[in-house]
Design an enzyme around this catalytic site. Structure first.
Site, PDB file in Angstrom:
ATOM      1  N   LYS A  89       0.808  -1.223   0.000  1.00  0.00           N
ATOM      2  CA  LYS A  89       0.000   0.000   0.000  1.00  0.00           C
ATOM      3  C   LYS A  89       0.842   1.274   0.000  1.00  0.00           C
ATOM      4  O   LYS A  89       0.440   2.295  -0.539  1.00  0.00           O
ATOM      5  CB  LYS A  89      -0.940   0.005   1.204  1.00  0.00           C
ATOM      6  CG  LYS A  89      -2.093  -0.975   1.049  1.00  0.00           C
ATOM      7  CD  LYS A  89      -3.181  -0.703   2.066  1.00  0.00           C
ATOM      8  CE  LYS A  89      -4.418  -1.541   1.779  1.00  0.00           C
ATOM      9  NZ  LYS A  89      -4.198  -2.971   2.096  1.00  0.00           N
ATOM     10  N   GLU A 111      -9.987   7.098   3.727  1.00  0.00           N
ATOM     11  CA  GLU A 111     -10.872   6.187   4.429  1.00  0.00           C
ATOM     12  C   GLU A 111     -10.069   4.927   4.714  1.00  0.00           C
ATOM     13  O   GLU A 111      -9.106   4.628   4.014  1.00  0.00           O
ATOM     14  CB  GLU A 111     -12.083   5.846   3.567  1.00  0.00           C
ATOM     15  CG  GLU A 111     -11.895   4.686   2.577  1.00  0.00           C
ATOM     16  CD  GLU A 111     -10.875   4.936   1.476  1.00  0.00           C
ATOM     17  OE1 GLU A 111     -10.610   6.116   1.179  1.00  0.00           O
ATOM     18  OE2 GLU A 111     -10.334   3.954   0.936  1.00  0.00           O
ATOM     19  N   SER A 377       1.703  -9.843  -0.860  1.00  0.00           N
ATOM     20  CA  SER A 377       1.362  -8.423  -0.715  1.00  0.00           C
ATOM     21  C   SER A 377       1.712  -7.823   0.636  1.00  0.00           C
ATOM     22  O   SER A 377       1.923  -6.623   0.745  1.00  0.00           O
ATOM     23  CB  SER A 377      -0.129  -8.236  -1.002  1.00  0.00           C
ATOM     24  OG  SER A 377      -0.903  -9.104  -0.189  1.00  0.00           O
TER      25      SER A 377
HETATM   26  C1  LIG Z   1      -5.051  -3.989   1.654  1.00  0.00           C
HETATM   27  C2  LIG Z   1      -4.346  -5.255   1.381  1.00  0.00           C
HETATM   28  C3  LIG Z   1      -4.723  -6.101   0.319  1.00  0.00           C
HETATM   29  C4  LIG Z   1      -5.926  -5.854  -0.548  1.00  0.00           C
HETATM   30  O1  LIG Z   1      -5.880  -4.680  -1.293  1.00  0.00           O
HETATM   31  P1  LIG Z   1      -5.660  -4.690  -2.872  1.00  0.00           P
HETATM   32  O2  LIG Z   1      -5.949  -3.288  -3.260  1.00  0.00           O
HETATM   33  O3  LIG Z   1      -6.590  -5.677  -3.458  1.00  0.00           O
HETATM   34  O4  LIG Z   1      -4.241  -5.066  -3.113  1.00  0.00           O
HETATM   35  C5  LIG Z   1      -3.972  -7.235   0.082  1.00  0.00           C
HETATM   36  N1  LIG Z   1      -2.908  -7.556   0.843  1.00  0.00           N
HETATM   37  C6  LIG Z   1      -2.521  -6.776   1.876  1.00  0.00           C
HETATM   38  C7  LIG Z   1      -1.342  -7.196   2.686  1.00  0.00           C
HETATM   39  C8  LIG Z   1      -3.212  -5.599   2.181  1.00  0.00           C
HETATM   40  O5  LIG Z   1      -2.829  -4.846   3.216  1.00  0.00           O
END
Ligand SMILES: *Cc1c(COP(=O)(O)O)cnc(C)c1O
Length: 394
Positions: A89, A111, A377
């Site tokens: 993010k 948000e 992610s």
């Molecule tokens: C917020 C988040 C997501 C989901 O958000 P996307 O916009 O779909 O990438 C996925 N993995 C993690 C670790 C997150 O913090």
């Protein structure tokens, strides 16, 4: 077939900017300027330097040898979990804070659901000394106390959204109301590839650094810059958009999008938008979303706070609609098991969102010479309490 955005702000039939008239000046200012600002060499220079020295990029592309041996394929993990603040993010919030600065904005609003985007936003506001207001549903504030504390430590003001279900969509409504009332000095940092055009495209472009790095890292490590598959979890879809971006038009690279099935897609407790969603408008864009027959948004459910969003970004709706990406839904249980397996096999504790993507290997067989790149992610520190209760760890 074209998979990226067109000049009108659409991905096929999805996208656009369906906004109240009072929001038009804000969105239009951004739309007119975002590409020029992003392409400016001084913007590029500062963005890249912060990604390197503040976020810690490039994030490694790690060949997971024990996981690969178990599933008899070639698995590479893109380590977004190693970024500052623990997920992908931050790539987007760094980009947007620089955008806000160049548009002369002094105040940032956002948000947040689980608080991850709120923390990433509060972080970049501290970095730049800008005022930060984060809207968060009252119920989420109770559920996610550590992230509320983090935001406050970083200097942000957290305002509870007390209307409706007191969760993410209500926080979004409050943020939009704030933006309407503060059109001149305020920039709204949206946390995924959602919202009215140009947000989905702008966020995808900020996150596209992920697949730019994958290409060069894969070339160095395997002699080819394209894998057979790219796998990513999809909440709104920003980590997936980043991991797919430079492969969108290369159809030799198969794309897999993993959604959260919760207790199961037909359980009534799910967030599998591609299966359950219908065309509609949410947060200013035309996309797929979970809704009742009379168009009320259905409350989504997933064990993973980052995936329980009732829509998906318009890019992903188009990838689904055209069949360019294969969509797979993974239950809470399967995701948790896959997360624990990564701990045992590779010594990496993943975010539960990322664990959904990892569960693909139990669902689908890959060839032994096929290269699968998976977007890891985020890291699992924030999810420790959930891991503890799910597996009775203490
Ligand atoms: C917020 C988040 C997501 C989901 O958000 P996307 O916009 O779909 O990438 C996925 N993995 C993690 C670790 C997150 O913090």
């Amino acid at each position: 077939m074209k998979y990226n955005i067109d000049s009108r702000g659409y991905y096929g039939k999805f996208g656009g900017a369906y906004i109240p008239e009072m929001l038009y000046p804000n969105v239009e200012e951004l739309r007119e300027n975002y590409l020029t600002v992003m392409e400016d060499p001084s913007f590029q220079k500062e963005f890249n330097s912060l990604l390197k020295d503040y976020v810690g990029r490039p994030s490694p592309l790690y060949f997971a040898s024990r996981l690969s041996a178990k599933y008899e394929t070639q698995i590479y993990l893109k380590r977004e979990d190693l970024n500052h603040t623990g997920a992908h993010k931050i790539n987007n919030t760094i980009g947007q804070i620089l955008m806000a600065e160049r548009l002369g904005k002094k105040r940032i609003i956002a948000e947040t659901g689980a608080g991850q985007h709120g923390v990433a936003t509060a972080t970049v506001c501290a970095l730049k000394g800008l005022e930060c207001v984060v809207y968060m549903g009252e119920i989420d504030i109770e559920r996610q106390a550590p992230n509320v504390a983090r935001m406050k430590m970083l200097g942000a003001t957290v305002i509870p959204a007390r209307s409706g279900s007191k969760t993410l969509k209500d926080a979004t409504n409050e943020a939009i109301r704030d933006w309407i009332n503060n059109p001149i000095d305020t920039h709204y940092i949206i946390g995924s590839v959602v919202g009215p055009h140009p947000y989905p495209d702008m966020v995808a472009k900020f996150q596209s650094v992920v697949s730019a790095e994958i290409k060069s890292q894969l070339l160095t490590q395997t002699g080819k810059d394209a894998p057979d598959y790219v796998v990513a979890c999809v909440g709104g879809g920003s980590n997936a958009a980043g991991a797919y971006y430079h492969y969108l038009e290369n159809t030799d690279v198969k794309l897999i999008a993993v959604e959260a099935a919760g207790y199961g897609v037909n359980s009534g407790e799910s967030a599998a938008t591609s299966v359950l969603g219908k065309e509609g408008i949410i947060h200013g864009s035309k996309t797929l979303l979970m809704q009742t027959d009379d168009g009320q948004i259905t409350e989504p459910y997933s064990i993973s706070a980052g995936l329980d969003y009732p829509g998906i970004g318009p890019m992903h709706a188009h990838l689904f609609d055209t069949g360019r990406a294969e969509f797979v839904a993974i239950t809470d249980n399967d995701a948790m098991n896959a997360g624990l397996e990564l701990c045992k096999l590779e010594g990496i504790i993943p975010a539960i969102e990322s664990a959904h993507a990892l569960a693909i290997f139990e669902k689908k067989c890959f060839g032994k010479d096929e290269v699968v790149v998976l977007s890891l992610s985020g890291r699992g520190d924030k999810d420790l309490a959930t891991y503890i209760s799910h597996f009775n760890l203490i």
